[in-house]
Design an enzyme around this catalytic site. Structure first.
Site, short mmCIF file in Angstrom:
data_model
loop_
_atom_site.label_atom_id
_atom_site.label_comp_id
_atom_site.label_asym_id
_atom_site.label_seq_id
_atom_site.Cartn_x
_atom_site.Cartn_y
_atom_site.Cartn_z
CD GLU A 76 39.36 37.63 36.30
OE1 GLU A 76 39.74 38.75 35.98
OE2 GLU A 76 38.36 37.14 36.23
CE1 TYR A 99 38.27 42.54 37.98
CE2 TYR A 99 40.25 41.69 37.42
CZ TYR A 99 38.86 41.82 37.26
OH TYR A 99 38.27 40.91 36.60
CG ASP A 140 36.86 44.97 35.31
OD1 ASP A 140 35.52 45.48 35.59
OD2 ASP A 140 36.98 44.28 34.32
#
Ligand code: SF4
Length: 336
Positions: free
Chosen positions: A42, A123, A141
């Site tokens: 991520e 996020y 996102d």
């Protein structure tokens, strides 16, 4: 922004799930729910496209296969493994977080503990919490914001905090709490491969039936992204006039809305008579949508009227000088 009935929310969740099961791409970080691996992917995906991130991800994981290996990485090793990805502060944050995790003995398994780690924002925390621990936190996102803005026909500026807040609520409302991991990944995947920025592929979209933008013929118009005001460059001159051990300054009104009480250097338009001698220093200074190119000139001046005033040079360092005046006097070697 338009809403969905509970029945339509259910239908959207089901359609997303079926579509994701049948269409998800085989990506290396999807082969495991190990929070270390998901977290690293991520962070990398925040700055790099999927295809470009894969080799970096695989190299990084080969070099630092677990959180303990990363926690013990030297600066050189870490930066070598991150080279090409840019944003080196992220690499340092990743190692700092790994050190915290390693010293606590295990990866945190609550949203609050995950978001408390260095370099992890809402996020990433929602992604790791949902994908690895099935916690009910919706991710938001750029891809998911675009999908939701279209699904709900949100017409506010996507960059405004109000719009973002509405989309976050909408994401949470749509989240399938019985499988947040799959749901979040499906939303991200839909934004990445179907509901793409310029030419959304509505014909192949599993939720087109419920998409308000699609029904209204507005899919390509949304989300709304207002252009930021253009940056303007402006040249300005500041004068350094020194006479008999005094320097010419002016003080802003104490109750002025901007920089009240601060001292400034004069500009040519404030004087009836001015002769500039030489350039002492030049520097840019950004204020909102302007970049001012300041030229600091040594000057001789004629008659001086208020608010201009002569101030003894030895008092200069104790005065409240504006940032611009301080930069000019320091760069011009008047203030040491
Ligand atoms: Fe995006 Fe079109 Fe699907 Fe709506 S129907 S979510 S605009 S791809």
């Amino acid at each position: 922004m338009k809403e969905f009935t509970p029945a339509r929310v259910q239908a959207i969740r089901r359609a997303l799930s079926d579509w994701y099961q049948a269409n998800k791409r085989d990506l290396p970080w999807r082969r495991s729910r190990d929070p270390y691996r998901v977290w690293i992917s991520e962070i990398m995906l925040q700055q790099t496209r999927v295809a470009a991130a894969i080799p970096y991800y695989e190299r990084f994981l080969a070099r630092f296969p677990d959180v303990n290996a990363l926690a013990a990485a030297s600066d050189d090793d870490l930066l070598n493994a991150w080279a090409g990805l840019g944003y080196y502060s992220r690499a340092r944050n990743v190692r700092a977080a790994a050190q915290k995790i390693a010293s606590s003995g295990s990866f945190p398994d609550s949203y609050d503990a995950i978001i408390a780690l260095p370099g992890i924002g809402p996020y990433t925390a929602a992604a790791v919490a949902s994908i690895c621990f099935d916690l009910p936190h919706a991710v938001l996102d750029g891809n998911v914001m675009r999908v939701l803005a279209r699904l709900t026909q949100e017409e506010g500026d996507i960059q405004s905090s109000g719009t973002r807040q509405r989309l976050q609520e909408s994401a949470q409302n749509l989240l399938n709490v019985s499988n947040p991991s799959e749901h979040n990944q499906a939303m991200m995947e839909l934004g990445a491969v179907v509901c793409i920025p310029r030419e959304p592929k509505c014909k192949f979209c599993p939720v087109s039936r419920d998409c308000h933008a699609h029904s209204a013929g507005l899919a390509r118009e949304l989300p709304v992204k207002l252009r930021r005001a253009e940056i303007r460059r402006v040249r300005r001159s500041l004068l350094v006039a020194i006479r008999n051990g005094n320097i010419l300054l002016w003080q802003r009104e104490q109750d002025a809305a901007l920089l009240g009480g601060f001292y400034e250097l004069p500009e040519p338009h404030q004087l009836a008579e001015v002769k500039t001698a030489k350039l002492l220093y030049e520097f840019p200074h950004a204020i909102t949508n302007h970049i001012y190119d300041f030229h600091v000139m040594a000057a001789r001046v004629g008659q001086v009227n208020p608010p201009l005033q002569w101030v003894p040079l030895e008092q200069l360092s104790a005065l409240p000088l504006s940032t611009v005046a301080r930069k000019a006097l320091t760069g011009g070697n008047v203030l040491l």
